[in-house]
Motif scaffolding. Structure first.
Motif, PDB file in Angstrom:
ATOM      1  N   ARG A 291       0.830  -1.196   0.000  1.00  0.00           N
ATOM      2  CA  ARG A 291       0.000   0.000   0.000  1.00  0.00           C
ATOM      3  C   ARG A 291       0.868   1.251   0.000  1.00  0.00           C
ATOM      4  NH1 ARG A 291      -3.807  -2.636   4.397  1.00  0.00           N
ATOM      5  NH2 ARG A 291      -5.558  -3.280   3.117  1.00  0.00           N
ATOM      6  N   THR A 292       0.323   2.296  -0.612  1.00  0.00           N
ATOM      7  CA  THR A 292       1.022   3.577  -0.589  1.00  0.00           C
ATOM      8  C   THR A 292       0.864   4.212   0.790  1.00  0.00           C
ATOM      9  OG1 THR A 292      -0.966   4.662  -1.428  1.00  0.00           O
ATOM     10  CG2 THR A 292       0.664   3.964  -3.041  1.00  0.00           C
ATOM     11  N   PRO A 293       1.754   5.140   1.171  1.00  0.00           N
ATOM     12  CA  PRO A 293       1.646   5.785   2.492  1.00  0.00           C
ATOM     13  C   PRO A 293       0.286   6.456   2.660  1.00  0.00           C
ATOM     14  CG  PRO A 293       3.754   6.275   1.468  1.00  0.00           C
ATOM     15  CD  PRO A 293       2.924   5.583   0.424  1.00  0.00           C
TER      16      PRO A 293
ATOM     17  N   ALA B 138     -15.469  -8.427   3.201  1.00  0.00           N
ATOM     18  CA  ALA B 138     -14.660  -8.238   1.997  1.00  0.00           C
ATOM     19  C   ALA B 138     -15.068  -6.940   1.309  1.00  0.00           C
ATOM     20  CB  ALA B 138     -14.851  -9.419   1.054  1.00  0.00           C
ATOM     21  N   ARG B 139     -14.273  -6.488   0.347  1.00  0.00           N
ATOM     22  CA  ARG B 139     -14.542  -5.205  -0.305  1.00  0.00           C
ATOM     23  C   ARG B 139     -15.870  -5.215  -1.054  1.00  0.00           C
ATOM     24  NH1 ARG B 139      -9.269  -6.036  -0.037  1.00  0.00           N
ATOM     25  NH2 ARG B 139      -7.927  -4.295   0.639  1.00  0.00           N
ATOM     26  N   ASP B 140     -16.155  -6.253  -1.816  1.00  0.00           N
ATOM     27  CA  ASP B 140     -17.426  -6.277  -2.535  1.00  0.00           C
ATOM     28  C   ASP B 140     -18.602  -6.400  -1.571  1.00  0.00           C
ATOM     29  OD1 ASP B 140     -16.815  -8.852  -1.749  1.00  0.00           O
ATOM     30  OD2 ASP B 140     -17.386  -9.787  -3.640  1.00  0.00           O
ATOM     31  N   GLU B 141     -18.391  -7.027  -0.426  1.00  0.00           N
ATOM     32  CA  GLU B 141     -19.455  -7.179   0.555  1.00  0.00           C
ATOM     33  C   GLU B 141     -19.786  -5.842   1.220  1.00  0.00           C
ATOM     34  OE1 GLU B 141     -20.523  -9.847   4.529  1.00  0.00           O
ATOM     35  OE2 GLU B 141     -18.489  -9.869   3.698  1.00  0.00           O
ATOM     36  N   ILE B 142     -18.760  -5.071   1.580  1.00  0.00           N
ATOM     37  CA  ILE B 142     -19.037  -3.808   2.261  1.00  0.00           C
ATOM     38  C   ILE B 142     -19.754  -2.841   1.335  1.00  0.00           C
ATOM     39  CG2 ILE B 142     -16.846  -2.635   1.749  1.00  0.00           C
ATOM     40  CD1 ILE B 142     -16.908  -1.489   4.561  1.00  0.00           C
ATOM     41  N   ALA B 143     -19.404  -2.842   0.061  1.00  0.00           N
ATOM     42  CA  ALA B 143     -20.096  -1.975  -0.888  1.00  0.00           C
ATOM     43  C   ALA B 143     -21.580  -2.324  -0.955  1.00  0.00           C
ATOM     44  CB  ALA B 143     -19.455  -2.090  -2.260  1.00  0.00           C
ATOM     45  N   ALA B 144     -21.893  -3.624  -0.993  1.00  0.00           N
ATOM     46  CA  ALA B 144     -23.289  -4.048  -1.051  1.00  0.00           C
ATOM     47  C   ALA B 144     -24.035  -3.687   0.227  1.00  0.00           C
ATOM     48  CB  ALA B 144     -23.356  -5.559  -1.308  1.00  0.00           C
ATOM     49  N   LEU B 145     -23.389  -3.833   1.374  1.00  0.00           N
ATOM     50  CA  LEU B 145     -24.036  -3.512   2.642  1.00  0.00           C
ATOM     51  C   LEU B 145     -24.350  -2.021   2.752  1.00  0.00           C
ATOM     52  CD1 LEU B 145     -21.855  -5.714   5.031  1.00  0.00           C
ATOM     53  CD2 LEU B 145     -24.282  -6.051   4.525  1.00  0.00           C
ATOM     54  N   ILE B 146     -23.429  -1.187   2.261  1.00  0.00           N
ATOM     55  CA  ILE B 146     -23.656   0.258   2.299  1.00  0.00           C
ATOM     56  C   ILE B 146     -24.811   0.635   1.385  1.00  0.00           C
ATOM     57  CG2 ILE B 146     -22.664   2.504   1.738  1.00  0.00           C
ATOM     58  CD1 ILE B 146     -19.911   1.285   2.465  1.00  0.00           C
TER      59      ILE B 146
ATOM     60  N   ALA C 110     -18.538   5.535   9.374  1.00  0.00           N
ATOM     61  CA  ALA C 110     -18.065   6.808   9.917  1.00  0.00           C
ATOM     62  C   ALA C 110     -18.189   7.901   8.862  1.00  0.00           C
ATOM     63  CB  ALA C 110     -16.606   6.666  10.359  1.00  0.00           C
ATOM     64  N   PRO C 111     -18.423   9.145   9.282  1.00  0.00           N
ATOM     65  CA  PRO C 111     -18.643  10.223   8.311  1.00  0.00           C
ATOM     66  C   PRO C 111     -17.387  10.575   7.536  1.00  0.00           C
ATOM     67  CG  PRO C 111     -18.470  11.106  10.528  1.00  0.00           C
ATOM     68  CD  PRO C 111     -18.514   9.618  10.672  1.00  0.00           C
ATOM     69  N   LYS C 112     -17.590  11.095   6.342  1.00  0.00           N
ATOM     70  CA  LYS C 112     -16.475  11.608   5.560  1.00  0.00           C
ATOM     71  C   LYS C 112     -15.762  12.696   6.351  1.00  0.00           C
ATOM     72  CE  LYS C 112     -17.062  12.502   1.220  1.00  0.00           C
ATOM     73  NZ  LYS C 112     -17.643  13.077  -0.022  1.00  0.00           N
ATOM     74  N   GLY C 113     -14.449  12.717   6.253  1.00  0.00           N
ATOM     75  CA  GLY C 113     -13.664  13.699   6.981  1.00  0.00           C
ATOM     76  C   GLY C 113     -13.136  13.196   8.300  1.00  0.00           C
ATOM     77  N   SER C 114     -13.645  12.047   8.775  1.00  0.00           N
ATOM     78  CA  SER C 114     -13.154  11.486  10.029  1.00  0.00           C
ATOM     79  C   SER C 114     -11.975  10.574   9.764  1.00  0.00           C
ATOM     80  CB  SER C 114     -14.262  10.691  10.735  1.00  0.00           C
ATOM     81  OG  SER C 114     -14.608   9.545   9.979  1.00  0.00           O
ATOM     82  N   VAL C 115     -11.139  10.394  10.774  1.00  0.00           N
ATOM     83  CA  VAL C 115     -10.003   9.492  10.639  1.00  0.00           C
ATOM     84  C   VAL C 115     -10.492   8.073  10.379  1.00  0.00           C
ATOM     85  CG1 VAL C 115      -9.821   9.063  13.129  1.00  0.00           C
ATOM     86  CG2 VAL C 115      -7.797   8.809  11.696  1.00  0.00           C
ATOM     87  N   ALA C 116     -11.614   7.684  10.981  1.00  0.00           N
ATOM     88  CA  ALA C 116     -12.148   6.342  10.765  1.00  0.00           C
ATOM     89  C   ALA C 116     -12.520   6.126   9.305  1.00  0.00           C
ATOM     90  CB  ALA C 116     -13.354   6.107  11.660  1.00  0.00           C
ATOM     91  N   ARG C 117     -13.132   7.126   8.666  1.00  0.00           N
ATOM     92  CA  ARG C 117     -13.507   6.993   7.253  1.00  0.00           C
ATOM     93  C   ARG C 117     -12.270   6.904   6.373  1.00  0.00           C
ATOM     94  NH1 ARG C 117     -18.509   7.610   4.919  1.00  0.00           N
ATOM     95  NH2 ARG C 117     -18.357   7.425   2.647  1.00  0.00           N
ATOM     96  N   ARG C 118     -11.240   7.662   6.688  1.00  0.00           N
ATOM     97  CA  ARG C 118     -10.003   7.579   5.899  1.00  0.00           C
ATOM     98  C   ARG C 118      -9.387   6.186   5.982  1.00  0.00           C
ATOM     99  NH1 ARG C 118      -6.297  12.525   4.512  1.00  0.00           N
ATOM    100  NH2 ARG C 118      -7.914  13.927   3.767  1.00  0.00           N
ATOM    101  N   MET C 119      -9.450   5.594   7.161  1.00  0.00           N
ATOM    102  CA  MET C 119      -8.919   4.248   7.322  1.00  0.00           C
ATOM    103  C   MET C 119      -9.722   3.241   6.494  1.00  0.00           C
ATOM    104  SD  MET C 119      -8.381   4.575  11.421  1.00  0.00           S
ATOM    105  CE  MET C 119      -7.800   2.917  11.749  1.00  0.00           C
ATOM    106  N   LEU C 120     -11.033   3.387   6.489  1.00  0.00           N
ATOM    107  CA  LEU C 120     -11.888   2.513   5.688  1.00  0.00           C
ATOM    108  C   LEU C 120     -11.577   2.638   4.197  1.00  0.00           C
ATOM    109  CD1 LEU C 120     -15.214   3.217   7.586  1.00  0.00           C
ATOM    110  CD2 LEU C 120     -14.275   0.929   7.220  1.00  0.00           C
ATOM    111  N   GLU C 121     -11.444   3.876   3.731  1.00  0.00           N
ATOM    112  CA  GLU C 121     -11.213   4.080   2.305  1.00  0.00           C
ATOM    113  C   GLU C 121      -9.790   3.713   1.894  1.00  0.00           C
ATOM    114  OE1 GLU C 121     -12.653   8.023   1.370  1.00  0.00           O
ATOM    115  OE2 GLU C 121     -14.738   7.287   1.378  1.00  0.00           O
TER     116      GLU C 121
ATOM    117  N   TYR D 120     -10.227   0.045   1.442  1.00  0.00           N
ATOM    118  CA  TYR D 120     -11.104  -0.216   0.301  1.00  0.00           C
ATOM    119  C   TYR D 120     -10.415   0.098  -1.026  1.00  0.00           C
ATOM    120  CZ  TYR D 120     -15.379  -0.149  -2.524  1.00  0.00           C
ATOM    121  OH  TYR D 120     -16.339  -0.392  -3.475  1.00  0.00           O
ATOM    122  N   GLY D 121      -9.507   1.079  -1.012  1.00  0.00           N
ATOM    123  CA  GLY D 121      -8.797   1.449  -2.227  1.00  0.00           C
ATOM    124  C   GLY D 121      -9.392   2.629  -2.958  1.00  0.00           C
ATOM    125  N   GLY D 122     -10.242   3.392  -2.299  1.00  0.00           N
ATOM    126  CA  GLY D 122     -10.864   4.551  -2.925  1.00  0.00           C
ATOM    127  C   GLY D 122     -12.101   4.968  -2.167  1.00  0.00           C
TER     128      GLY D 122
END
Length: 308
Positions: A2-4, A263-271, A279-290, A293-295
Protein backbone atom coordinates in the motif's frame (compact mmCIF):
# COMPACT_ATOMS: atom_id res chain seq x y z
CA UNK A 1 2.31 -2.83 -0.99
CA UNK A 2 0.00 0.00 0.00
CA UNK A 3 1.02 3.58 -0.59
CA UNK A 4 1.65 5.78 2.49
CA UNK A 5 -1.52 6.99 4.15
CA UNK A 6 -2.13 10.66 3.23
CA UNK A 7 -2.78 12.28 6.60
CA UNK A 8 0.66 13.76 7.26
CA UNK A 9 -0.42 17.36 6.77
CA UNK A 10 1.62 20.44 7.58
CA UNK A 11 -0.11 23.09 9.66
CA UNK A 12 -2.04 25.56 7.51
CA UNK A 13 -2.04 28.30 10.15
CA UNK A 14 0.92 29.58 12.17
CA UNK A 15 -0.12 29.27 15.82
CA UNK A 16 2.38 32.06 16.61
CA UNK A 17 2.62 31.18 20.29
CA UNK A 18 5.06 34.04 20.83
CA UNK A 19 2.23 36.51 20.05
CA UNK A 20 -0.31 35.15 22.54
CA UNK A 21 0.57 37.68 25.24
CA UNK A 22 1.00 40.55 22.80
CA UNK A 23 -2.06 40.60 20.53
CA UNK A 24 -5.16 42.65 21.33
CA UNK A 25 -7.77 39.94 20.82
CA UNK A 26 -10.50 42.49 20.11
CA UNK A 27 -8.67 43.51 16.90
CA UNK A 28 -8.49 39.95 15.51
CA UNK A 29 -10.77 38.46 12.90
CA UNK A 30 -12.74 35.80 14.74
CA UNK A 31 -14.32 32.39 14.35
CA UNK A 32 -17.44 32.14 16.50
CA UNK A 33 -17.69 28.93 18.51
CA UNK A 34 -19.96 27.69 21.27
CA UNK A 35 -20.99 24.27 22.65
CA UNK A 36 -19.08 22.38 19.96
CA UNK A 37 -20.62 24.42 17.15
CA UNK A 38 -19.01 26.85 14.72
CA UNK A 39 -20.50 29.76 12.77
CA UNK A 40 -20.65 28.67 9.14
CA UNK A 41 -22.32 29.55 5.84
CA UNK A 42 -22.76 27.05 3.00
CA UNK A 43 -20.53 24.61 4.87
CA UNK A 44 -17.65 27.09 5.21
CA UNK A 45 -16.36 28.61 8.42
CA UNK A 46 -17.24 32.29 8.75
CA UNK A 47 -14.47 34.67 9.85
CA UNK A 48 -15.91 37.89 11.24
CA UNK A 49 -14.08 41.21 11.15
CA UNK A 50 -13.89 43.03 14.53
CA UNK A 51 -16.74 45.41 13.72
CA UNK A 52 -19.07 42.50 12.83
CA UNK A 53 -18.44 40.41 15.95
CA UNK A 54 -21.03 39.78 18.66
CA UNK A 55 -20.30 40.59 22.32
CA UNK A 56 -17.77 38.05 23.58
CA UNK A 57 -17.75 36.01 26.76
CA UNK A 58 -14.29 34.70 25.83
CA UNK A 59 -11.65 35.25 23.15
CA UNK A 60 -8.80 32.82 22.37
CA UNK A 61 -5.87 33.52 20.08
CA UNK A 62 -5.66 30.97 17.23
CA UNK A 63 -2.65 32.29 15.37
CA UNK A 64 -1.40 34.17 12.36
CA UNK A 65 -2.78 33.59 8.86
CA UNK A 66 -0.74 35.61 6.41
CA UNK A 67 -0.94 39.17 7.71
CA UNK A 68 -4.03 38.57 9.87
CA UNK A 69 -4.37 37.55 13.49
CA UNK A 70 -7.22 35.10 14.13
CA UNK A 71 -9.12 34.35 17.32
CA UNK A 72 -11.92 32.11 18.50
CA UNK A 73 -14.84 33.98 20.02
CA UNK A 74 -17.40 32.50 22.41
CA UNK A 75 -20.48 34.76 22.24
CA UNK A 76 -22.27 36.01 25.32
CA UNK A 77 -25.62 35.21 23.71
CA UNK A 78 -26.13 31.40 23.78
CA UNK A 79 -28.67 31.76 20.97
CA UNK A 80 -26.32 33.56 18.57
CA UNK A 81 -26.48 31.99 15.12
CA UNK A 82 -29.64 30.00 15.84
CA UNK A 83 -31.49 32.01 13.15
CA UNK A 84 -30.59 34.56 10.54
CA UNK A 85 -31.47 37.72 12.44
CA UNK A 86 -28.76 40.22 11.64
CA UNK A 87 -26.24 37.74 10.23
CA UNK A 88 -27.67 36.74 6.87
CA UNK A 89 -27.57 33.02 6.17
CA UNK A 90 -24.90 32.20 8.75
CA UNK A 91 -25.68 29.46 11.27
CA UNK A 92 -23.98 27.74 14.17
CA UNK A 93 -23.18 24.24 12.89
CA UNK A 94 -21.87 21.21 14.74
CA UNK A 95 -18.26 20.43 13.90
CA UNK A 96 -19.15 16.83 12.95
CA UNK A 97 -21.55 18.19 10.32
CA UNK A 98 -18.78 20.25 8.71
CA UNK A 99 -16.09 17.57 8.46
CA UNK A 100 -17.03 16.15 5.07
CA UNK A 101 -17.04 19.58 3.46
CA UNK A 102 -13.62 20.40 4.88
CA UNK A 103 -11.95 17.34 3.39
CA UNK A 104 -13.64 17.81 0.01
CA UNK A 105 -12.02 21.22 -0.48
CA UNK A 106 -8.32 20.40 -0.44
CA UNK A 107 -5.93 22.92 1.13
CA UNK A 108 -8.68 25.46 1.88
CA UNK A 109 -10.69 22.79 3.67
CA UNK A 110 -7.65 21.63 5.62
CA UNK A 111 -7.13 25.19 6.84
CA UNK A 112 -10.77 25.51 7.92
CA UNK A 113 -10.61 22.09 9.60
CA UNK A 114 -7.55 23.13 11.58
CA UNK A 115 -9.06 26.42 12.70
CA UNK A 116 -12.49 25.02 13.57
CA UNK A 117 -11.12 21.99 15.39
CA UNK A 118 -8.72 24.11 17.44
CA UNK A 119 -11.46 26.59 18.28
CA UNK A 120 -13.88 23.86 19.40
CA UNK A 121 -11.24 22.00 21.41
CA UNK A 122 -9.96 25.01 23.34
CA UNK A 123 -13.46 26.43 23.91
CA UNK A 124 -14.59 23.04 25.25
CA UNK A 125 -11.69 23.06 27.69
CA UNK A 126 -12.55 26.52 28.98
CA UNK A 127 -16.19 25.52 29.42
CA UNK A 128 -15.37 22.38 31.42
CA UNK A 129 -12.45 23.68 33.52
CA UNK A 130 -13.61 26.98 35.06
CA UNK A 131 -12.14 26.25 38.51
CA UNK A 132 -8.80 25.29 39.99
CA UNK A 133 -8.53 21.52 40.36
CA UNK A 134 -6.59 21.96 43.61
CA UNK A 135 -8.42 24.65 45.59
CA UNK A 136 -11.72 25.04 43.75
CA UNK A 137 -11.40 28.77 43.14
CA UNK A 138 -12.46 30.24 39.81
CA UNK A 139 -9.65 30.59 37.28
CA UNK A 140 -9.13 33.33 34.69
CA UNK A 141 -7.93 33.04 31.07
CA UNK A 142 -4.39 34.24 30.36
CA UNK A 143 -1.79 33.86 27.60
CA UNK A 144 -4.28 34.57 24.84
CA UNK A 145 -6.70 31.99 26.23
CA UNK A 146 -4.22 29.09 26.28
CA UNK A 147 -3.85 29.05 30.08
CA UNK A 148 -6.25 29.43 32.99
CA UNK A 149 -4.64 30.86 36.10
CA UNK A 150 -5.74 30.41 39.68
CA UNK A 151 -5.16 33.80 41.29
CA UNK A 152 -5.51 32.33 44.77
CA UNK A 153 -2.57 29.93 44.59
CA UNK A 154 -0.81 31.24 41.45
CA UNK A 155 -1.02 27.94 39.57
CA UNK A 156 -1.41 27.75 35.80
CA UNK A 157 -3.72 25.16 34.26
CA UNK A 158 -3.22 24.02 30.66
CA UNK A 159 -5.58 22.54 28.04
CA UNK A 160 -6.11 18.80 28.23
CA UNK A 161 -6.10 16.34 25.34
CA UNK A 162 -6.94 12.65 25.85
CA UNK A 163 -5.20 10.27 23.41
CA UNK A 164 -7.26 7.43 21.98
CA UNK A 165 -6.24 4.68 19.57
CA UNK A 166 -8.24 3.41 16.61
CA UNK A 167 -7.16 0.36 14.60
CA UNK A 168 -8.17 -1.12 11.24
CA UNK A 169 -7.86 -4.91 11.57
CA UNK A 170 -7.62 -7.29 8.61
CA UNK A 171 -7.50 -11.10 8.47
CA UNK A 172 -5.39 -13.37 6.20
CA UNK A 173 -7.93 -12.87 3.39
CA UNK A 174 -7.59 -9.07 3.75
CA UNK A 175 -11.14 -8.76 5.03
CA UNK A 176 -11.71 -5.81 7.37
CA UNK A 177 -13.19 -6.07 10.85
CA UNK A 178 -16.23 -3.83 11.38
CA UNK A 179 -17.60 -3.45 14.89
CA UNK A 180 -20.77 -2.00 16.42
CA UNK A 181 -20.46 -0.37 19.84
CA UNK A 182 -23.29 -1.20 22.21
CA UNK A 183 -24.21 2.47 22.73
CA UNK A 184 -24.30 3.40 19.02
CA UNK A 185 -27.39 3.84 16.90
CA UNK A 186 -28.49 0.79 14.84
CA UNK A 187 -26.38 -0.26 11.82
CA UNK A 188 -23.48 2.02 12.67
CA UNK A 189 -20.12 0.25 12.28
CA UNK A 190 -16.49 1.32 12.56
CA UNK A 191 -13.09 0.16 13.81
CA UNK A 192 -12.19 -0.87 17.33
CA UNK A 193 -10.97 2.07 19.41
CA UNK A 194 -10.35 3.10 23.00
CA UNK A 195 -8.54 5.48 25.31
CA UNK A 196 -4.88 5.12 26.23
CA UNK A 197 -4.46 4.33 29.92
CA UNK A 198 -1.76 5.78 32.21
CA UNK A 199 1.58 4.03 31.76
CA UNK A 200 0.75 2.68 28.27
CA UNK A 201 2.31 3.31 24.90
CA UNK A 202 -0.06 3.73 21.96
CA UNK A 203 0.91 0.28 20.74
CA UNK A 204 0.19 -1.33 24.10
CA UNK A 205 -3.20 0.36 24.16
CA UNK A 206 -4.00 -1.09 20.72
CA UNK A 207 -3.21 -4.66 21.82
CA UNK A 208 -5.07 -4.29 25.13
CA UNK A 209 -8.21 -2.68 23.74
CA UNK A 210 -8.51 -5.13 20.86
CA UNK A 211 -8.03 -8.15 23.12
CA UNK A 212 -10.48 -6.84 25.72
CA UNK A 213 -13.21 -6.07 23.22
CA UNK A 214 -12.75 -8.83 20.64
CA UNK A 215 -10.42 -11.51 22.00
CA UNK A 216 -8.15 -11.11 18.96
CA UNK A 217 -4.35 -11.10 18.98
CA UNK A 218 -2.65 -8.74 16.53
CA UNK A 219 0.49 -8.72 14.41
CA UNK A 220 2.10 -6.33 11.91
CA UNK A 221 0.99 -3.23 13.78
CA UNK A 222 1.58 -0.10 11.69
CA UNK A 223 1.10 3.57 12.62
CA UNK A 224 -0.97 5.55 10.11
CA UNK A 225 -1.45 9.05 11.46
CA UNK A 226 -3.60 11.05 13.86
CA UNK A 227 -6.49 13.50 13.93
CA UNK A 228 -7.71 15.91 16.59
CA UNK A 229 -11.15 14.82 17.72
CA UNK A 230 -12.57 17.36 20.20
CA UNK A 231 -15.65 15.35 21.19
CA UNK A 232 -14.94 16.53 23.79
CA UNK A 233 -11.11 16.52 24.02
CA UNK A 234 -9.38 13.66 22.17
CA UNK A 235 -6.75 13.04 19.54
CA UNK A 236 -7.31 9.83 17.56
CA UNK A 237 -4.10 7.89 16.90
CA UNK A 238 -4.64 5.54 13.97
CA UNK A 239 -3.08 2.13 13.29
CA UNK A 240 -3.66 -0.85 11.05
CA UNK A 241 -2.87 -4.42 12.02
CA UNK A 242 -3.50 -8.04 11.11
CA UNK A 243 -4.87 -11.01 12.99
CA UNK A 244 -3.90 -14.52 11.96
CA UNK A 245 -6.83 -16.13 13.76
CA UNK A 246 -10.11 -14.36 12.92
CA UNK A 247 -11.94 -17.40 14.29
CA UNK A 248 -10.87 -16.27 17.78
CA UNK A 249 -13.30 -13.35 17.60
CA UNK A 250 -15.13 -13.23 20.95
CA UNK A 251 -16.99 -10.01 21.77
CA UNK A 252 -17.16 -8.61 25.28
CA UNK A 253 -20.85 -7.63 24.65
CA UNK A 254 -20.52 -4.72 27.08
CA UNK A 255 -18.74 -2.29 24.77
CA UNK A 256 -18.96 -4.18 21.46
CA UNK A 257 -22.22 -5.97 20.70
CA UNK A 258 -21.63 -6.99 17.07
CA UNK A 259 -18.65 -7.41 14.76
CA UNK A 260 -17.85 -9.09 11.46
CA UNK A 261 -15.07 -9.40 8.91
CA UNK A 262 -16.15 -8.06 5.50
CA UNK A 263 -14.66 -8.24 2.00
CA UNK A 264 -14.54 -5.21 -0.30
CA UNK A 265 -17.43 -6.28 -2.54
CA UNK A 266 -19.46 -7.18 0.56
CA UNK A 267 -19.04 -3.81 2.26
CA UNK A 268 -20.10 -1.98 -0.89
CA UNK A 269 -23.29 -4.05 -1.05
CA UNK A 270 -24.04 -3.51 2.64
CA UNK A 271 -23.66 0.26 2.30
CA UNK A 272 -25.83 0.47 -0.80
CA UNK A 273 -28.52 -1.59 0.93
CA UNK A 274 -28.45 0.70 3.97
CA UNK A 275 -27.55 -2.21 6.25
CA UNK A 276 -24.28 -0.63 7.40
CA UNK A 277 -23.75 3.03 8.30
CA UNK A 278 -20.08 4.01 8.33
CA UNK A 279 -18.07 6.81 9.92
CA UNK A 280 -18.64 10.22 8.31
CA UNK A 281 -16.48 11.61 5.56
CA UNK A 282 -13.66 13.70 6.98
CA UNK A 283 -13.15 11.49 10.03
CA UNK A 284 -10.00 9.49 10.64
CA UNK A 285 -12.15 6.34 10.77
CA UNK A 286 -13.51 6.99 7.25
CA UNK A 287 -10.00 7.58 5.90
CA UNK A 288 -8.92 4.25 7.32
CA UNK A 289 -11.89 2.51 5.69
CA UNK A 290 -11.21 4.08 2.31
CA UNK A 291 -7.49 3.33 2.58
CA UNK A 292 -8.35 -0.37 2.94
CA UNK A 293 -11.10 -0.22 0.30
CA UNK A 294 -8.80 1.45 -2.23
CA UNK A 295 -10.86 4.55 -2.93
CA UNK A 296 -14.07 6.38 -2.12
CA UNK A 297 -16.80 4.20 -0.67
CA UNK A 298 -20.23 4.22 -2.30
CA UNK A 299 -23.05 6.28 -0.85
CA UNK A 300 -26.22 4.54 0.38
CA UNK A 301 -29.36 4.63 -1.77
CA UNK A 302 -31.63 7.54 -0.94
CA UNK A 303 -34.63 5.24 -0.60
CA UNK A 304 -32.84 2.75 1.66
CA UNK A 305 -32.91 2.52 5.47
CA UNK A 306 -31.45 5.44 7.34
CA UNK A 307 -29.51 5.69 10.59
CA UNK A 308 -31.65 6.55 13.61
Amino acid sequence: MRTPWPLDLASRVDRAAERRELVDLETCDAIVVRDGRVLAADGRVVELAPEAQPPAALRIYLGRDGDRDLAALVPVDPGFGADDDGIGGDRMRGLRDLLAGFWDRGADGEREHELATTAVAIANWHATHPRCALCGEETVPTLGGWVRRCERDGRDHYPRTDPAIIVAITDPEDRLLLAHAAHWSPRRFSHLAGYVEPGETFEQAVHREVHEESGLALAALEYLGSQPWPFPASVMVAFRAMTDRPEDLRLDMDEISEARFVARDEIAALILAGEVVLAPKGSVARRMLEDWYGGALPEPRRDGPVDV
